[in-house]
Design a protein around this motif. Structure first.
Motif, PDB file in Angstrom:
ATOM      1  N   LEU A   3      -7.292  45.853 125.186  1.00 42.09           N
ATOM      2  CA  LEU A   3      -7.387  46.463 123.855  1.00 42.09           C
ATOM      3  C   LEU A   3      -8.107  45.537 122.890  1.00 42.09           C
ATOM      4  O   LEU A   3      -7.835  44.340 122.825  1.00 42.09           O
ATOM      5  CB  LEU A   3      -5.984  46.752 123.313  1.00 42.09           C
ATOM      6  N   LEU A   4      -8.999  46.129 122.107  1.00 46.26           N
ATOM      7  CA  LEU A   4      -9.675  45.430 121.025  1.00 46.26           C
ATOM      8  C   LEU A   4      -9.124  45.934 119.701  1.00 46.26           C
ATOM      9  O   LEU A   4      -9.067  47.142 119.460  1.00 46.26           O
ATOM     10  CB  LEU A   4     -11.185  45.685 121.082  1.00 46.26           C
ATOM     11  N   VAL A   5      -8.704  45.013 118.854  1.00 44.97           N
ATOM     12  CA  VAL A   5      -8.272  45.361 117.506  1.00 44.97           C
ATOM     13  C   VAL A   5      -9.275  44.765 116.536  1.00 44.97           C
ATOM     14  O   VAL A   5      -9.492  43.550 116.516  1.00 44.97           O
ATOM     15  CB  VAL A   5      -6.858  44.826 117.198  1.00 44.97           C
ATOM     16  N   LEU A   6      -9.896  45.619 115.753  1.00 44.45           N
ATOM     17  CA  LEU A   6     -10.852  45.155 114.752  1.00 44.45           C
ATOM     18  C   LEU A   6     -10.059  44.769 113.509  1.00 44.45           C
ATOM     19  O   LEU A   6      -9.534  45.624 112.803  1.00 44.45           O
ATOM     20  CB  LEU A   6     -11.874  46.251 114.456  1.00 44.45           C
ATOM     21  N   GLY A   7      -9.987  43.495 113.268  1.00 43.11           N
ATOM     22  CA  GLY A   7      -9.033  42.945 112.314  1.00 43.11           C
ATOM     23  C   GLY A   7      -7.916  42.315 113.134  1.00 43.11           C
ATOM     24  O   GLY A   7      -8.157  41.447 113.971  1.00 43.11           O
ATOM     25  N   GLY A   8      -6.706  42.751 112.880  1.00 44.61           N
ATOM     26  CA  GLY A   8      -5.598  42.338 113.743  1.00 44.61           C
ATOM     27  C   GLY A   8      -4.836  41.120 113.297  1.00 44.61           C
ATOM     28  O   GLY A   8      -3.878  40.715 113.962  1.00 44.61           O
ATOM     29  N   THR A   9      -5.240  40.505 112.166  1.00 41.97           N
ATOM     30  CA  THR A   9      -4.490  39.357 111.674  1.00 41.97           C
ATOM     31  C   THR A   9      -3.659  39.702 110.442  1.00 41.97           C
ATOM     32  O   THR A   9      -2.815  38.910 110.032  1.00 41.97           O
ATOM     33  CB  THR A   9      -5.438  38.196 111.316  1.00 41.97           C
ATOM     34  N   ALA A  10      -3.916  40.858 109.843  1.00 43.44           N
ATOM     35  CA  ALA A  10      -3.159  41.278 108.669  1.00 43.44           C
ATOM     36  C   ALA A  10      -2.096  42.291 109.085  1.00 43.44           C
ATOM     37  O   ALA A  10      -1.716  42.359 110.254  1.00 43.44           O
ATOM     38  CB  ALA A  10      -4.095  41.833 107.600  1.00 43.44           C
ATOM     39  N   TRP A  11      -1.674  43.137 108.172  1.00 42.46           N
ATOM     40  CA  TRP A  11      -0.419  43.864 108.344  1.00 42.46           C
ATOM     41  C   TRP A  11      -0.417  44.875 109.481  1.00 42.46           C
ATOM     42  O   TRP A  11       0.182  44.641 110.535  1.00 42.46           O
ATOM     43  CB  TRP A  11      -0.063  44.530 107.018  1.00 42.46           C
ATOM     44  N   LEU A  12      -1.069  46.033 109.309  1.00 43.46           N
ATOM     45  CA  LEU A  12      -1.034  47.053 110.358  1.00 43.46           C
ATOM     46  C   LEU A  12      -1.764  46.580 111.601  1.00 43.46           C
ATOM     47  O   LEU A  12      -1.284  46.769 112.726  1.00 43.46           O
ATOM     48  CB  LEU A  12      -1.635  48.367 109.846  1.00 43.46           C
ATOM     49  N   GLY A  13      -2.928  45.980 111.416  1.00 49.27           N
ATOM     50  CA  GLY A  13      -3.664  45.494 112.577  1.00 49.27           C
ATOM     51  C   GLY A  13      -2.858  44.504 113.393  1.00 49.27           C
ATOM     52  O   GLY A  13      -2.879  44.524 114.630  1.00 49.27           O
ATOM     53  N   ARG A  14      -2.124  43.642 112.710  1.00 48.59           N
ATOM     54  CA  ARG A  14      -1.278  42.674 113.417  1.00 48.59           C
ATOM     55  C   ARG A  14      -0.152  43.382 114.152  1.00 48.59           C
ATOM     56  O   ARG A  14       0.205  43.008 115.285  1.00 48.59           O
ATOM     57  CB  ARG A  14      -0.711  41.659 112.428  1.00 48.59           C
TER      58      ARG A  14
END
Length: 333
Positions: A3-14
């Motif tokens: 899985l790739l998450v674009l972002g992923g370090t903040a709230w929903l993405g994390r």
């Protein structure tokens, strides 16, 4: 699943990245890292989405990608770079895309706002149109069979940086006035609708694994604002009285709606915004979206409130408003 998450370090993405990691998936996040590092066990590729070359830094191909961006230009470059490398794409959109916030029980077929013409959303006033433009970009790139568009409503729970779902639990747990009174808007029939960030994150990962496609309202269940307030008082043990102020009184005293400083969170104008938090989530429920009890979301948010709340009234502001209310009653009395 890879899985790739674009972002992923903040709230929903994390929350998405952590849910996938906990399920045993291999997770890569593409982000600048300005919101912090990726979660433990998640690979962070540092890149700036304003530069399309950032996608060249990503290792290999992916079973699915999740994007939460509000910038059409970012989504456009992602779609172009990832369409050949990603089997499935999930775009997290918003209920703000709908043209008529007064309409109740909106389905995904309801009319949308006009899309933002440019690639950059400069202000939050363009949030809805920008998300419409993003939806169109990913639909053109991935088609109907490889794409899920999840229109989220208000997200709550631990880490709610906006303070919209943490203000009322915090206020009822620690009233500003010595007698325990709390100022609330008089908002009969106004609806609220909250989805826990952990539940949404889990469902987005499951949807990626299942390659769910289509467009859904990914929201919690809608309940009247008064029920939301009553539940919050119950779970916090509030025993003071409520001062129910009419919208015009709040307007005259400079109180804002919905969010931001000097506001009463979740309050919206009626009838213009009566249906803003009343999206039909039937399809998402049929596709496995499960919400924990709202009480749990509110309590967990109370245990981890934002360090610097950006919504609601300060103690001094609420006390000043209650003093103004008392003065008005004395004058009329």
């Amino acid at each position: 699943m890879r899985l790739l998450v674009l972002g992923g370090t903040a709230w929903l993405g994390r929350a998405v990245a952590e849910a996938a990691r906990d399920a045993g998936d291999s997770v890569v996040c593409l982000a600048r890292g300005e919101s912090g590092d990726a979660a433990e066990g998640v690979q962070l590729v540092r890149g700036d989405r304003r530069d399309p070359a950032s996608y060249d830094l990503l290792p290999g191909e992916f079973d699915a990608a999740v994007d939460v961006s509000r910038q059409p230009g970012h989504v456009r470059s992602a779609a172009a770079a990832l369409e050949p490398r990603c089997s499935h794409f999930i775009f997290v959109s918003t209920g703000n895309v709908y043209a008529d916030p007064s309409a109740l029980r909106k389905t995904v077929d309801a009319p949308l706002l006009e899309p933002l013409a440019g690639d950059v959303m400069a202000t939050m006033a363009d949030y809805g149109p920008a998300k419409v433009a993003c939806e169109q970009v990913v639909a053109d790139a991935f088609g109907s069979s490889r794409l899920l568009i999840a229109r989220s409503g208000l997200i709550g729970g631990p880490g709610d940086w906006s303070g919209r779902t943490t203000y009322w639990p915090s206020r009822f747990a620690a009233p500003s006035h010595p007698d325990g009174r709390v100022l609330v808007p008089d908002a009969p029939n106004l609806m609220t609708q909250v989805i826990d960030v952990r539940d949404l994150g889990f469902w987005l990962v499951d949807s990626a694994r299942q390659h769910r496609a289509g467009t859904v309202n990914a929201t919690g269940d809608s309940i009247p604002f008064e029920e939301h307030i009553a539940l919050t008082r119950e779970i916090t043990g509030h025993r003071g009285s409520l001062v129910r102020a009419a919208p015009d009184w709040l307007d005259r005293h400079g109180v804002r709606t919905w969010s931001g400083p000097t506001s009463l969170p979740l309050w919206l104008r009626q009838p213009d915004y009566s249906g803003f938090n009343d999206l039909d989530n039937t399809t998402a429920r049929a596709h496995g979206l499960v919400s924990r009890p709202l009480a749990e979301t509110l309590l967990d948010g109370l245990r981890a409130p934002p360090a610097q709340p950006v919504a609601g009234l300060t103690d001094d502001e609420e006390r000043s408003l209650l003093d103004a209310w008392d003065a008005q009653k004395a004058t009329r009395g």
